[in-house]
Enzyme design. Structure first.
Site, PDB file in Angstrom:
ATOM      1  N   LYS A 140      13.880 -44.488  44.806  1.00 23.20           N
ATOM      2  CA  LYS A 140      13.643 -44.661  46.246  1.00 23.20           C
ATOM      3  C   LYS A 140      12.629 -45.761  46.555  1.00 23.20           C
ATOM      4  O   LYS A 140      12.760 -46.461  47.559  1.00 23.20           O
ATOM      5  CB  LYS A 140      13.241 -43.346  46.915  1.00 23.20           C
ATOM      6  CG  LYS A 140      12.049 -42.621  46.361  1.00 23.20           C
ATOM      7  CD  LYS A 140      11.864 -41.282  47.076  1.00 23.20           C
ATOM      8  CE  LYS A 140      10.696 -40.503  46.507  1.00 23.20           C
ATOM      9  NZ  LYS A 140      10.950 -40.023  45.124  1.00 23.20           N
TER      10      LYS A 140
ATOM     11  N   ASN B  19       5.991 -42.802  51.868  1.00 22.78           N
ATOM     12  CA  ASN B  19       5.455 -42.284  50.615  1.00 22.78           C
ATOM     13  C   ASN B  19       4.786 -43.382  49.794  1.00 22.78           C
ATOM     14  O   ASN B  19       4.109 -43.099  48.823  1.00 22.78           O
ATOM     15  CB  ASN B  19       6.597 -41.638  49.805  1.00 22.78           C
ATOM     16  CG  ASN B  19       6.099 -40.835  48.628  1.00 22.78           C
ATOM     17  OD1 ASN B  19       5.184 -40.033  48.753  1.00 22.78           O
ATOM     18  ND2 ASN B  19       6.695 -41.059  47.469  1.00 22.78           N
TER      19      ASN B  19
ATOM     20  N   HIS C 181       9.675 -32.150  40.203  1.00 20.77           N
ATOM     21  CA  HIS C 181       8.690 -31.416  41.012  1.00 20.77           C
ATOM     22  C   HIS C 181       8.997 -29.909  41.090  1.00 20.77           C
ATOM     23  O   HIS C 181       8.727 -29.262  42.101  1.00 20.77           O
ATOM     24  CB  HIS C 181       8.618 -31.995  42.423  1.00 20.77           C
ATOM     25  CG  HIS C 181       8.225 -33.432  42.460  1.00 20.77           C
ATOM     26  ND1 HIS C 181       7.033 -33.889  41.946  1.00 20.77           N
ATOM     27  CD2 HIS C 181       8.880 -34.525  42.936  1.00 20.77           C
ATOM     28  CE1 HIS C 181       6.954 -35.200  42.111  1.00 20.77           C
ATOM     29  NE2 HIS C 181       8.066 -35.608  42.691  1.00 20.77           N
TER      30      HIS C 181
END
Length: 415
Positions: free
Chosen positions: A121, A144, A190
């Site tokens: 990303k 982010n 995650h």
């Protein structure tokens, strides 16, 4: 919470980069701002000094439930778990819960392209931003990565373009979706935070869940995790692929990246040979960026120019130096087995791999097998070192591999 902030009491949990940016925005827009962080005044002195010109109350060392008294909005930073007791209590009391990235996206006067995925990303976000800039469009890249976009909101205009990278940590509390949204892939990551793949994928899905019929969704046609989100799409669904041609989207055929419209019109973007980025995974990133650029009317000429000059972003297969014929490559963004495997697949040269870090409850079988088969020497460090050492020794024996394995305490020793 789109309305004017004047008079609202806002509690911000977490005083890192995102928390500081939203604290300034909220205070400058008439809100009563309370910042809560587990750090001490001494630890946060520099951050507090950065906002010394604003009337902000600080509650440090704890997150007491009294913070919720009279609070209209609870804003949590990306590193703050969404199941923190304070957040759970706020939810039970009906207090709005948000973060700086959502508050920005809801207010942006410019078109927002949101990009998420387990891998790729940042590269896709940076490349799309470069394509838009080459086209002459004023473009803002963040989320982010980089500077929080909320910090520049007052400078943005309707004709601008915003490219917003979004993590699962940010998206898990979103109740808003950008006008153009991409899910590049969904693979295990995650899981220490999200507990299960279902929870992780559900967090990612928020980037699509609140779109309407006028919006555009971009998914990988080659990734099962991304494809499973297709039923959520309300508007135009476009695909990118390097394995097959797609009806509406971007794909690779005969060594060329192509765009195709639903009417069947095809446009060649550039030869694959013109892409400087290493690896199959980066070909996916290029196709995703091309399709997103097309979805916001960036000309093909600007796409091609940006791609041929784009050398990547820091920490992602970044060539640091070549010394006596040995290339030293920084791929420290590879914080999941799949990312590391994608990097390994980019090389035919003999490899010495430095690996370690934090255990996020991920599956290491494929990584262990590939490292034992491909890598010349692996040097392990960090919290994962002992587990990987045991797994690699077993796999080396099973394969009859010549892999050399070393164990050190930290990254400097590994280097």
């Amino acid at each position: 919470m789109k309305e004017d902030l004047t008079g609202n009491q806002i509690v911000i949990v977490g005083f890192a980069r995102q928390g500081r940016a939203f604290a300034r925005f909220a205070a400058e827009n008439g809100a009563k701002v309370i910042v809560s962080d587990l750090g001490s005044q001494e630890q946060l002195r520099k951050s507090m000094q950065e906002l010394h010109d604003l009337d902000i109350e600080y509650v440090l060392g704890d997150h007491p439930m009294s913070l919720l008294d009279g609070t209209d909005l609870l804003v949590i930073s990306g590193g703050v778990p969404a199941d923190l007791p304070l957040v759970t209590a706020a939810r039970q009391l009906g207090i709005n819960i948000s973060n700086d990235s959502q508050e920005f996206a809801q207010r942006s006067p410019a078109t927002v392209v949101g990009i998420t995925g387990s891998a790729g990303k940042t590269t896709t976000t940076a490349l799309l931003g470069e394509m838009a800039r080459v086209s002459g469009r004023r473009t803002w890249v963040g989320g982010n990565i980089g500077r929080p976009l909320i910090a520049d909101l007052d400078q943005m205009q309707p004709g601008d373009l915003v490219v917003q990278e979004l993590s699962s940590f940010q998206l898990e509390i979103w109740q808003h979706s950008p006008a153009v949204a991409a899910v590049l892939n969904i693979t295990p990551n995650h899981l220490d935070r999200h507990k299960s793949m279902a929870d992780y994928a559900d967090a990612k899905a928020n980037i699509l869940r609140y779109q309407d019929k006028t919006d555009i969704a971009v998914l990988s046609a080659d990734d099962p995790g991304a494809l499973r989100l297709a039923p959520l799409v309300q508007g135009r669904l476009r695909f990118f692929s390097i394995e097959r041609e797609v009806r509406d989207g971007a794909f690779v055929r005969d060594g060329v990246v192509w765009l195709r419209s639903p009417a069947g019109q095809e446009t060649a973007v550039l030869p694959v040979a013109g892409i400087k980025l290493r690896g199959r995974h980066n070909l996916y990133n290029v196709c995703a960026a091309v399709l997103l650029a097309d979805s916001v009317d960036v000309p093909v000429t600007a796409m091609a120019e940006a791609i041929t000059s784009f050398k990547g972003v820091p920490h992602r297969l970044e060539l640091v130096e070549t010394i006596k014929g040995v290339q030293y490559i920084n791929d420290s963004i590879a914080t999941a087995p799949e990312r590391s495997l994608a990097a390994l697949a980019s090389f035919n040269e003999p490899l010495v791999l430095l690996a370690g870090g934090k255990d996020k409850n991920m599956v290491w079988d494929s990584w262990v097998s590939q490292v034992a088969a491909q890598v010349k020497q692996v040097i392990l460090f960090g919290a994962l070192a002992d587990m990987l050492l045991e797994r690699l020794q077993h796999e080396k024996s099973r394969q009859g591999s010549a892999l050399r394995i070393s164990r050190v305490d930290d990254l400097p020793q590994a280097v």
